[in-house]
Design a protein around this motif. Sequence first.
Motif, PDB file in Angstrom:
ATOM      1  N   SER A 247      44.571  34.352  46.210  1.00 35.47           N
ATOM      2  CA  SER A 247      44.579  35.755  45.800  1.00 35.47           C
ATOM      3  C   SER A 247      45.771  35.954  44.886  1.00 35.47           C
ATOM      4  O   SER A 247      46.677  35.114  44.819  1.00 35.47           O
ATOM      5  CB  SER A 247      44.647  36.689  47.008  1.00 35.47           C
ATOM      6  N   LEU A 248      45.766  37.073  44.192  1.00 30.23           N
ATOM      7  CA  LEU A 248      46.818  37.380  43.235  1.00 30.23           C
ATOM      8  C   LEU A 248      47.441  38.708  43.663  1.00 30.23           C
ATOM      9  O   LEU A 248      46.830  39.764  43.525  1.00 30.23           O
ATOM     10  CB  LEU A 248      46.235  37.463  41.827  1.00 30.23           C
ATOM     11  N   LEU A 249      48.653  38.636  44.193  1.00 24.93           N
ATOM     12  CA  LEU A 249      49.308  39.818  44.753  1.00 24.93           C
ATOM     13  C   LEU A 249      50.110  40.529  43.665  1.00 24.93           C
ATOM     14  O   LEU A 249      51.336  40.416  43.606  1.00 24.93           O
ATOM     15  CB  LEU A 249      50.202  39.424  45.925  1.00 24.93           C
ATOM     16  N   LEU A 250      49.409  41.244  42.807  1.00 30.91           N
ATOM     17  CA  LEU A 250      50.054  41.955  41.704  1.00 30.91           C
ATOM     18  C   LEU A 250      50.507  43.329  42.149  1.00 30.91           C
ATOM     19  O   LEU A 250      49.879  43.973  42.993  1.00 30.91           O
ATOM     20  CB  LEU A 250      49.089  42.095  40.527  1.00 30.91           C
ATOM     21  N   ASN A 251      51.619  43.776  41.561  1.00 26.71           N
ATOM     22  CA  ASN A 251      52.076  45.140  41.772  1.00 26.71           C
ATOM     23  C   ASN A 251      50.967  46.123  41.394  1.00 26.71           C
ATOM     24  O   ASN A 251      50.306  45.967  40.367  1.00 26.71           O
ATOM     25  CB  ASN A 251      53.325  45.391  40.919  1.00 26.71           C
ATOM     26  N   CYS A 252      50.748  47.129  42.252  1.00 26.17           N
ATOM     27  CA  CYS A 252      49.631  48.061  42.027  1.00 26.17           C
ATOM     28  C   CYS A 252      49.722  48.783  40.693  1.00 26.17           C
ATOM     29  O   CYS A 252      48.707  49.068  40.057  1.00 26.17           O
ATOM     30  CB  CYS A 252      49.562  49.077  43.165  1.00 26.17           C
ATOM     31  N   ALA A 253      50.959  49.081  40.245  1.00 26.20           N
ATOM     32  CA  ALA A 253      51.124  49.793  38.976  1.00 26.20           C
ATOM     33  C   ALA A 253      50.799  48.912  37.782  1.00 26.20           C
ATOM     34  O   ALA A 253      50.427  49.409  36.720  1.00 26.20           O
ATOM     35  CB  ALA A 253      52.544  50.331  38.858  1.00 26.20           C
ATOM     36  N   PHE A 311      34.735  40.109  47.368  1.00 29.35           N
ATOM     37  CA  PHE A 311      36.130  40.378  47.726  1.00 29.35           C
ATOM     38  C   PHE A 311      37.036  39.232  47.281  1.00 29.35           C
ATOM     39  O   PHE A 311      38.152  39.456  46.789  1.00 29.35           O
ATOM     40  CB  PHE A 311      36.268  40.580  49.235  1.00 29.35           C
ATOM     41  N   ALA A 312      36.578  37.992  47.457  1.00 26.25           N
ATOM     42  CA  ALA A 312      37.370  36.825  47.056  1.00 26.25           C
ATOM     43  C   ALA A 312      37.618  36.833  45.547  1.00 26.25           C
ATOM     44  O   ALA A 312      38.731  36.541  45.087  1.00 26.25           O
ATOM     45  CB  ALA A 312      36.663  35.549  47.475  1.00 26.25           C
ATOM     46  N   GLU A 313      36.589  37.172  44.759  1.00 27.67           N
ATOM     47  CA  GLU A 313      36.758  37.244  43.304  1.00 27.67           C
ATOM     48  C   GLU A 313      37.710  38.376  42.916  1.00 27.67           C
ATOM     49  O   GLU A 313      38.552  38.211  42.020  1.00 27.67           O
ATOM     50  CB  GLU A 313      35.395  37.447  42.640  1.00 27.67           C
ATOM     51  N   SER A 314      37.582  39.518  43.596  1.00 27.08           N
ATOM     52  CA  SER A 314      38.464  40.651  43.306  1.00 27.08           C
ATOM     53  C   SER A 314      39.910  40.323  43.639  1.00 27.08           C
ATOM     54  O   SER A 314      40.840  40.708  42.915  1.00 27.08           O
ATOM     55  CB  SER A 314      38.013  41.889  44.093  1.00 27.08           C
ATOM     56  N   ASP A 315      40.113  39.604  44.747  1.00 25.02           N
ATOM     57  CA  ASP A 315      41.471  39.230  45.128  1.00 25.02           C
ATOM     58  C   ASP A 315      42.113  38.340  44.072  1.00 25.02           C
ATOM     59  O   ASP A 315      43.311  38.443  43.793  1.00 25.02           O
ATOM     60  CB  ASP A 315      41.461  38.506  46.472  1.00 25.02           C
ATOM     61  N   MET A 316      41.346  37.433  43.464  1.00 23.47           N
ATOM     62  CA  MET A 316      41.901  36.565  42.426  1.00 23.47           C
ATOM     63  C   MET A 316      42.154  37.310  41.122  1.00 23.47           C
ATOM     64  O   MET A 316      42.928  36.862  40.285  1.00 23.47           O
ATOM     65  CB  MET A 316      40.977  35.374  42.172  1.00 23.47           C
TER      66      MET A 316
END
Length: 363
Positions: A247-253, A311-316
């Motif tokens: 997954s890619l934990l990017l800042n929401c902003a 969900f897995a694709e969205s997380d990446m």
Amino acid sequence: MSRVQRCFESLASAGFLRHHLSGNQLELLSHGRAYAEQLQKQWLSLRPLAAHLSGISEIGSTSPLEQRFSFARTTEFSSLIQRLQKDHPRKAKCPTVIKHKSNSSSFCLRGNPLFSVKSPATILTTDFLVEPDRALEHFYNIQRESKIWWMRLSSNPSRIRIVPCDLPEEFDPKSYQAIDLRSQAGEVTVEELSMVRLGGDDGPFRLPDGRTGESVQPTVIRSVIELETATCALLLDGCDHERDAQSLLLNCALAPYQCGIACLLEESGLSGDLDDLCLHLKHVLNHAGLRLCQGKGFFAAKDNGHLADHFAESDMLGVPYTLVVNDQTLKNGLMKLRSRDTRLSETIHISDVPDYLLNIFKK
């Protein structure tokens, strides 16, 4: 395979960047460029009282040391001050802040052994013209402010650190100071801060002191961000974590896409109504200024397994939240809001969209 190499491959498969083994260069792809655009917007909104100067010419091919300490005595910097006095006369005082963007095919930040970015590079520069007697105070304050800013943008704030730069012997520490802000995800420099004390009556320019009106020779503190390099550093930071799934934990902003919409087709006869509901949600979220995933704006899942794959694709892609509607939503207005970070879902009512999401992104 190293952790960094795994991150490169994951980001490449998700469409964020391409890793060229020849020359160890990174090239931003469509999602990466969208992410860089959001980072640039964050930079533009930082210190909103700054004078923004456009149309700056490309940076010349000087050495890193010259780029860092000799800029204040160049003809390009003199032209910048003249532009400030002409276009923003009220801000032509000391202290003041100037922002400008330029492109360069040769500029590179020092202290980045991990990779280089395919040229041309986008250089985001902020110049602080400060009172000479308070120069060190300003320099330390700007360091702290910059570190806090990068920590807020990073998925792991503890990775951002300040690294002092050793000065050559010919440079007096009273007149020159320099630090790098680095992400420990690959030891990549995301910002350079340099202080140059001009001094003397023969200095290149003078400005009135904002408090006393006295003409002074300001000290210049320059912040330099290479946009593409900083983008890659933050992407590596968001990809390099201890979670058991990719997954890619990017800042929401900063996330290129802040929200997705998915519908679970439990009753085939309601598919048309669910499509209409998803399109309505898409319109509401777009109108609120939230960035949605690409395509038609929503994903139709035939079963829970299909939804899990989505969900897995969205997380990446780093999408922080996904709205999930089903046939029950048509009856009672309730839907699920699934979080990328926790992988948990909470129930919200359609009437709370988009205010509920906007409040989350403001935090």
